[in-house]
Enzyme design. Structure first.
Site, PDB file in Angstrom:
ATOM      1  N   GLU A   1      52.398  49.822  79.831  1.00 26.18           N
ATOM      2  CA  GLU A   1      51.775  49.732  81.457  1.00 26.18           C
ATOM      3  C   GLU A   1      51.891  48.118  81.545  1.00 26.18           C
ATOM      4  O   GLU A   1      52.124  47.768  82.837  1.00 26.18           O
ATOM      5  CB  GLU A   1      50.775  50.504  81.528  1.00 26.18           C
TER       6      GLU A   1
ATOM      7  N   CYS B   1      47.253  51.919  72.789  1.00 20.55           N
ATOM      8  CA  CYS B   1      46.144  50.789  72.185  1.00 20.55           C
ATOM      9  C   CYS B   1      45.010  51.446  71.871  1.00 20.55           C
ATOM     10  O   CYS B   1      44.651  52.210  71.038  1.00 20.55           O
ATOM     11  CB  CYS B   1      46.116  49.597  73.065  1.00 20.55           C
TER      12      CYS B   1
ATOM     13  N   HIS C   1      51.049  47.922  74.868  1.00 18.48           N
ATOM     14  CA  HIS C   1      50.772  48.324  76.298  1.00 18.48           C
ATOM     15  C   HIS C   1      52.011  48.531  77.064  1.00 18.48           C
ATOM     16  O   HIS C   1      52.431  47.265  77.680  1.00 18.48           O
ATOM     17  CB  HIS C   1      49.801  47.238  76.848  1.00 18.48           C
TER      18      HIS C   1
HETATM   19  N1  GLN Z   1      40.822  46.029  70.208  1.00 16.11           N
HETATM   20  C1  GLN Z   1      40.734  47.081  71.065  1.00 16.11           C
HETATM   21  C2  GLN Z   1      39.814  48.080  70.558  1.00 16.11           C
HETATM   22  O1  GLN Z   1      39.154  48.287  69.306  1.00 16.11           O
HETATM   23  C3  GLN Z   1      41.844  47.574  71.333  1.00 16.11           C
HETATM   24  C4  GLN Z   1      42.601  46.451  72.464  1.00 16.11           C
HETATM   25  C5  GLN Z   1      43.530  47.209  73.502  1.00 16.11           C
HETATM   26  O2  GLN Z   1      43.346  48.268  73.971  1.00 16.11           O
HETATM   27  N2  GLN Z   1      44.004  46.224  73.874  1.00 16.11           N
HETATM   28  O3  GLN Z   1      39.446  49.108  71.173  1.00 16.11           O
END
Ligand code: GLN
Length: 197
Positions: free
Chosen positions: A183, A79, A181
């Site tokens: 995890e 992410c 994610h």
């Molecule tokens: N929207 C977040 C960002 O721009 C990432 C979101 C996440 O890691 N769940 O960093």
């Protein structure tokens, strides 16, 4: 014993450390440069990429982490971690930077705002059974370079009604990255894929 570092400045690094323990591997919470020594791999966790940019610089980790990535240390980015690895980040803060080691372009929050967070079952190449994937304000990958393998995609109905397949697990050399994610769903198979190749 396999020793995997998790950049532990912000975000859900604790969940990654739990996953490493589940696999019987040693997890190292990396908060300063000396803790990068002797690692077999490194995880860039989810969280807020804008904040992670600031904290990586403030903790003097930006340059040594960049050096490890470019030297070929196996890396898993999830992410916000995917955003940190991407070549191009759209919708970032003006002063936002990324390691640029993964030849993809991402749009931050590309599936919409928090209320459009969602879950899906993904078929990931080489992993057999589908995997439950939790997308939380996830980045959307919009371009992948020639050297990037897309290992899974998610079909998604965007706010404008169009349905598109968006890459969700990508790999390039020693890097594996996910827009969701793994995890959070506590499925260790992607961690194994990233560090047992
Ligand atoms: N929207 C977040 C960002 O721009 C990432 C979101 C996440 O890691 N769940 O960093």
């Amino acid at each position: 014993m396999t020793r995997i570092g998790v950049v532990a400045l912000q975000g859900d690094f604790c969940e990654h450390l739990d996953m490493l323990a589940m696999l019987g591997w040693q997890g190292v919470a990396v908060k300063q440069p000396g803790q990068l020594e002797g690692l077999d791999g490194l995880i860039l966790p989810g969280g807020e990429s804008t904040t992670q940019c600031l904290l990586l610089e403030a903790s003097d980790l930006r340059i040594p982490v960049e050096a490890e990535i470019h030297a070929g240390l196996p890396v898993l980015g999830t992410c916000a971690g995917l955003i940190m690895l991407a070549r191009t980040v759209v919708g970032g803060r003006l002063d936002q930077w990324s390691f640029g080691a993964l030849d993809v372009s991402v749009i931050r929050n590309g599936f919409g705002r928090q209320v459009r967070s969602f879950e899906a079952d993904l078929a990931v190449q080489g992993l057999g059974e589908t995997m439950r994937a939790v997308f939380i304000r996830a980045p959307a990958i919009t371009e992948v370079g020639e050297k990037v393998n897309t290992l899974a995609s998610v079909g998604y109905r965007f706010a404008d009604g169009s349905v598109r397949d968006v890459p969700a697990v990508v790999a390039q050399g020693s890097i594996v990255a996910t827009s969701f994610h793994p995890e959070v769903s506590r499925d260790p198979r992607l961690h194994e894929l990233a560090f047992r190749r």
